[in-house]
Enzyme design. Structure first.
Site, PDB file in Angstrom:
ATOM      1  N   LYS A  74      -4.469 -23.848   9.257  1.00  0.00           N
ATOM      2  CA  LYS A  74      -3.876 -22.380   8.634  1.00  0.00           C
ATOM      3  C   LYS A  74      -3.220 -22.693   7.529  1.00  0.00           C
ATOM      4  O   LYS A  74      -3.297 -21.916   6.680  1.00  0.00           O
ATOM      5  CB  LYS A  74      -2.983 -21.708   9.841  1.00  0.00           C
ATOM      6  CG  LYS A  74      -2.765 -20.188   9.409  1.00  0.00           C
ATOM      7  CD  LYS A  74      -2.355 -19.305  10.644  1.00  0.00           C
ATOM      8  CE  LYS A  74      -1.070 -19.700  10.969  1.00  0.00           C
ATOM      9  NZ  LYS A  74      -1.095 -20.786  12.192  1.00  0.00           N
ATOM     10  N   THR A  76      -3.225 -25.339   5.688  1.00  0.00           N
ATOM     11  CA  THR A  76      -3.879 -25.791   4.499  1.00  0.00           C
ATOM     12  C   THR A  76      -5.045 -24.712   3.897  1.00  0.00           C
ATOM     13  O   THR A  76      -5.026 -24.934   2.672  1.00  0.00           O
ATOM     14  CB  THR A  76      -5.080 -26.741   5.146  1.00  0.00           C
ATOM     15  OG1 THR A  76      -4.305 -27.750   5.931  1.00  0.00           O
ATOM     16  CG2 THR A  76      -6.085 -27.301   4.192  1.00  0.00           C
ATOM     17  N   ARG A  97       6.792 -21.164   6.127  1.00  0.00           N
ATOM     18  CA  ARG A  97       8.007 -21.784   6.959  1.00  0.00           C
ATOM     19  C   ARG A  97       8.075 -23.119   6.570  1.00  0.00           C
ATOM     20  O   ARG A  97       7.157 -23.877   6.255  1.00  0.00           O
ATOM     21  CB  ARG A  97       7.459 -21.470   8.232  1.00  0.00           C
ATOM     22  CG  ARG A  97       7.632 -19.812   8.925  1.00  0.00           C
ATOM     23  CD  ARG A  97       6.883 -19.819  10.144  1.00  0.00           C
ATOM     24  NE  ARG A  97       5.764 -20.420  10.368  1.00  0.00           N
ATOM     25  CZ  ARG A  97       5.251 -20.912  11.533  1.00  0.00           C
ATOM     26  NH1 ARG A  97       5.929 -20.568  12.519  1.00  0.00           N
ATOM     27  NH2 ARG A  97       3.949 -21.377  11.586  1.00  0.00           N
ATOM     28  N   LYS A 108       2.728 -32.768  16.185  1.00  0.00           N
ATOM     29  CA  LYS A 108       1.815 -32.346  14.873  1.00  0.00           C
ATOM     30  C   LYS A 108       1.951 -33.357  13.796  1.00  0.00           C
ATOM     31  O   LYS A 108       0.725 -33.656  13.494  1.00  0.00           O
ATOM     32  CB  LYS A 108       2.668 -31.296  14.373  1.00  0.00           C
ATOM     33  CG  LYS A 108       2.029 -29.701  14.616  1.00  0.00           C
ATOM     34  CD  LYS A 108       2.844 -28.848  13.681  1.00  0.00           C
ATOM     35  CE  LYS A 108       2.042 -27.511  13.814  1.00  0.00           C
ATOM     36  NZ  LYS A 108       2.910 -26.389  12.883  1.00  0.00           N
ATOM     37  N   ALA A 276       6.183 -19.050  16.249  1.00  0.00           N
ATOM     38  CA  ALA A 276       5.432 -17.757  16.574  1.00  0.00           C
ATOM     39  C   ALA A 276       5.346 -17.694  18.054  1.00  0.00           C
ATOM     40  O   ALA A 276       5.093 -16.522  18.433  1.00  0.00           O
ATOM     41  CB  ALA A 276       4.190 -17.589  15.928  1.00  0.00           C
ATOM     42  N   PHE A 304       0.691 -19.262  14.507  1.00  0.00           N
ATOM     43  CA  PHE A 304      -0.292 -19.490  15.500  1.00  0.00           C
ATOM     44  C   PHE A 304      -1.392 -18.362  15.280  1.00  0.00           C
ATOM     45  O   PHE A 304      -1.687 -18.201  14.440  1.00  0.00           O
ATOM     46  CB  PHE A 304       0.266 -19.498  17.011  1.00  0.00           C
ATOM     47  CG  PHE A 304       1.205 -20.527  17.186  1.00  0.00           C
ATOM     48  CD1 PHE A 304       0.778 -21.844  17.251  1.00  0.00           C
ATOM     49  CD2 PHE A 304       2.425 -20.351  17.644  1.00  0.00           C
ATOM     50  CE1 PHE A 304       1.293 -22.852  17.527  1.00  0.00           C
ATOM     51  CE2 PHE A 304       3.271 -21.632  17.952  1.00  0.00           C
ATOM     52  CZ  PHE A 304       2.994 -22.899  17.790  1.00  0.00           C
ATOM     53  N   PHE A 384     -15.146 -28.261   8.314  1.00  0.00           N
ATOM     54  CA  PHE A 384     -15.051 -29.759   8.723  1.00  0.00           C
ATOM     55  C   PHE A 384     -16.367 -30.485   8.424  1.00  0.00           C
ATOM     56  O   PHE A 384     -17.348 -30.050   8.471  1.00  0.00           O
ATOM     57  CB  PHE A 384     -14.706 -29.721  10.147  1.00  0.00           C
ATOM     58  CG  PHE A 384     -13.069 -29.548  10.504  1.00  0.00           C
ATOM     59  CD1 PHE A 384     -12.349 -30.576  11.106  1.00  0.00           C
ATOM     60  CD2 PHE A 384     -12.387 -28.257  10.434  1.00  0.00           C
ATOM     61  CE1 PHE A 384     -11.008 -30.322  11.406  1.00  0.00           C
ATOM     62  CE2 PHE A 384     -11.400 -27.902  10.750  1.00  0.00           C
ATOM     63  CZ  PHE A 384     -10.397 -29.224  10.927  1.00  0.00           C
ATOM     64  N   TRP A 412      -9.620 -28.601   2.302  1.00  0.00           N
ATOM     65  CA  TRP A 412      -9.204 -29.887   2.523  1.00  0.00           C
ATOM     66  C   TRP A 412      -9.579 -30.734   1.788  1.00  0.00           C
ATOM     67  O   TRP A 412      -9.044 -31.706   1.232  1.00  0.00           O
ATOM     68  CB  TRP A 412      -9.500 -30.048   4.011  1.00  0.00           C
ATOM     69  CG  TRP A 412      -8.727 -31.210   4.770  1.00  0.00           C
ATOM     70  CD1 TRP A 412      -7.525 -31.368   5.132  1.00  0.00           C
ATOM     71  CD2 TRP A 412      -8.961 -32.390   4.703  1.00  0.00           C
ATOM     72  NE1 TRP A 412      -6.965 -32.516   5.424  1.00  0.00           N
ATOM     73  CE2 TRP A 412      -7.960 -33.367   5.049  1.00  0.00           C
ATOM     74  CE3 TRP A 412     -10.294 -33.464   4.011  1.00  0.00           C
ATOM     75  CZ2 TRP A 412      -8.057 -34.814   5.262  1.00  0.00           C
ATOM     76  CZ3 TRP A 412     -10.253 -34.748   4.204  1.00  0.00           C
ATOM     77  CH2 TRP A 412      -9.155 -35.309   4.882  1.00  0.00           C
TER      78      TRP A 412
END
Length: 560
Positions: A74, A76, A97, A108, A276, A304, A384, A412
């Site tokens: 998200k 990215t 954030r 993470k 969240a 999220f 991906f 990405w």
């Protein structure tokens, strides 16, 4: 996958050439008087000294399907989309954030985007940044030190130590601190009582920090915080204790948004960071409004899936100020959809059209939920390297059949500064220009119990809600104290529409279990704790910290 894409996020970030932050600020229209430097590549912006006009920029909210261990990207996508909009000629700013140290050292490993769509300096943002989280932690713990000192010094306010609703905090995942006993060691060590720690991002002071519209509003909201009850069960606030001024003093520099840049040079305000799943999941309102003064389009995100962060953005943040989204992007990946369709994580790289077809039920529910707020969603398919053309084409055709705009984004690998997000940016720009009929999910005059039922049934797809005995008692308390007009902030697992993290996809025939309600009178919402959700996470068996180090030159190693 190209050779350059085999690099880690940290390696890509270290190879990027950053511009001095004064150049980024000048290009964004930030006058020198409003800029406070934190080194060469970071700065705080004082909105009160900006020469920019009142907010006018339109907001693009980036959300997602229900997250999985496969990753959705998200942040990215948010960065890549903003870079792509800038590449198309739009005046753009990002509002994100700040990352929390707990998840960074836990699972993470980093939270600044990925690949060639990152905000920089990646390592500094992920670690201590400009000290905002430390300031929030200090303000929170100063309050609790002052409360316990008040009790020790005679307890003029008649505070009942057994009925404290506020905890100390730490920006770390530390299950050992969930429940503690303080004040042991004799009469001079304080008054013994049961206490505990939350993670800093779950603190009400973090929520207040992110919902305040100004320094004056920050002070007022801090004063309204209810931290406990008297022996006669009346609420006790920070204003009763008389320390809202001191807490504001601790936060007066932190409340200024932080300016950084993307790899492509797009300006970004990174500020505030409530989760969240246990809080309202949005960056600071001050940062969003500041960005709207400086850009025609502001790309922001909520944590999220759309059932959590996006719903809270619409029903909490957008009630406080004029930040309703002109467009909502829902990020999806073939990998995550296959996982919702029943494929285990270790087999997600294998083509499986049948699992993809089963998994889109999760995406469908999120898309329909966004539409319930009067905004048409745009699907960003975050590509991906393992995705097949057949899978991507099927997903695009499915979106078209659902009547939803969608585009594959390779931000990405190719970056938003390249052409990886051009098609997505064009569709989002069209959505921003189109009219919408934004509205909240529920009116504030609905009873708290009915607000919770509305969210559970309309957004999660639940059959109903079951309230525990303590939660029912709290409902009566909320009514008695005049707090029933506040919106609701659901604390729920991010992995499922239910309160059971193991139920993926789009489950039906379930009940949401509310175990407790916590009035956050300073932030201005009621937190509903559901299922087994924790406000102090624990570390996994193999924390990401095990991979981290510093090389001999002082460069970070292992952030991802």
């Amino acid at each position: 996958m190209s050779e350059r894409n085999s690099l880690s996020d940290l390696e890509i970030a270290r190879q990027a050439t950053m511009r001095p932050i004064e150049e980024i600020a000048a290009a964004a229209g930030i006058n020198a008087a409003a800029l406070e430097l934190y080194g060469r590549y970071k700065a705080k912006v004082d909105p009160s000294l900006l020469a920019a006009p009142e907010p006018a920029g339109k907001v693009v909210l980036v959300s997602a399907m229900s997250p999985t261990p496969a990753g959705e990207g998200k942040s990215t996508t948010t960065v890549g989309l903003a870079d792509s909009l800038a590449r198309a000629g739009h005046k753009v700013m990002i509002a994100l954030r700040e990352p929390s140290l707990g998840p960074i050292l836990g699972m993470k490993g980093g939270a600044t985007g990925g690949g060639y769509s990152q905000v920089l300096p990646m390592d500094e943002i992920n670690l201590h940044f400009t000290g905002d989280f430390h300031a929030v932690t200090s303000a929170n713990n100063a309050l609790m030190a002052l409360v316990d000192n008040h009790i020790y010094q005679g307890n003029e306010l008649n505070i009942d130590p057994r009925r404290m609703t506020f905890k100390r905090v730490l920006d770390m995942n530390d299950r050992s601190l969930r429940e503690v006993i303080i004040g042991l060691g004799g009469p001079t060590q304080g008054v013994p009582r049961q206490d505990g720690f939350d993670i800093t991002v779950a603190s009400e002071i973090m929520a207040v920090f992110c919902l305040a519209t100004s320094l004056a509003d920050l002070r007022e909201r801090l004063g309204r915080i209810t931290f406990g009850y008297t022996y006669s069960r009346d609420p006790v606030t920070v204003a009763d204790l008389g320390v809202q001024g001191a807490l504001t003093l601790l936060l007066k520099e932190a409340i200024k948004p932080n300016l950084v840049q993307t790899i492509a040079g797009t300006p970004a305000l990174v500020h505030g960071g409530p989760f969240a799943n246990i809080a309202h999941g949005c960056n600071s309102l001050i940062a969003t409004q500041t960005a709207r003064r400086l850009a025609d389009i502001v790309v922001t995100e909520a944590g999220f899936g759309a059932d959590l962060g996006a719903e809270k953005y619409m029903d909490i943040k957008a009630r406080i100020a004029d930040v309703a989204p002109s467009a909502v992007v829902v990020v999806a990946t073939v990998r995550a959809l296959k996982m919702h369709g029943g494929v285990p994580k270790d087999r997600l790289t294998e083509p499986d059209l049948e699992a993809l077809q089963a998994g889109v039920a999760n995406l469908r529910r999120h898309l329909h939920n966004v539409e319930k707020f009067g905004v048409a969603p745009v699907v960003a398919i975050n590509r991906f390297s393992s995705d097949t053309e057949e899978e991507l084409d099927w997903l695009l055709e499915w979106c078209a059949a659902e009547g939803v705009q969608a585009a594959v984004a390779d931000v990405w690998g190719r970056g938003g500064g390249g052409d990886g997000g051009d098609e997505l940016a064009a569709k989002v720009a069209s959505a921003v220009a189109a009219p919408n009929s934004f509205h909240h999910l529920y009116p504030l005059d609905l009873p708290v119990e009915e607000k919770i039922r509305t969210i559970a049934q309309e957004i999660y797809g639940a059959d109903g809600v079951e309230f525990s005995v303590p939660a029912l008692k709290r409902l009566a308390e909320i009514e008695k104290n005049g707090w029933s007009g506040l919106p609701v902030c659901m604390a729920k697992t991010q992995y499922s529409f239910t309160d059971d993290a193991s139920r993926l996809g789009a489950p039906k025939g379930f009940t949401v279990h509310v175990r407790d309600l916590i009035p956050k009178t300073g932030a201005g919402f009621i937190v509903a704790l559901t299922g087994a959700v924790m406000t102090m996470p624990g570390l996994p068996a193999a924390p990401a910290a095990m991979r981290m180090d510093v090389d001999d030159a002082g460069n970070p190693v292992g952030l991802s």
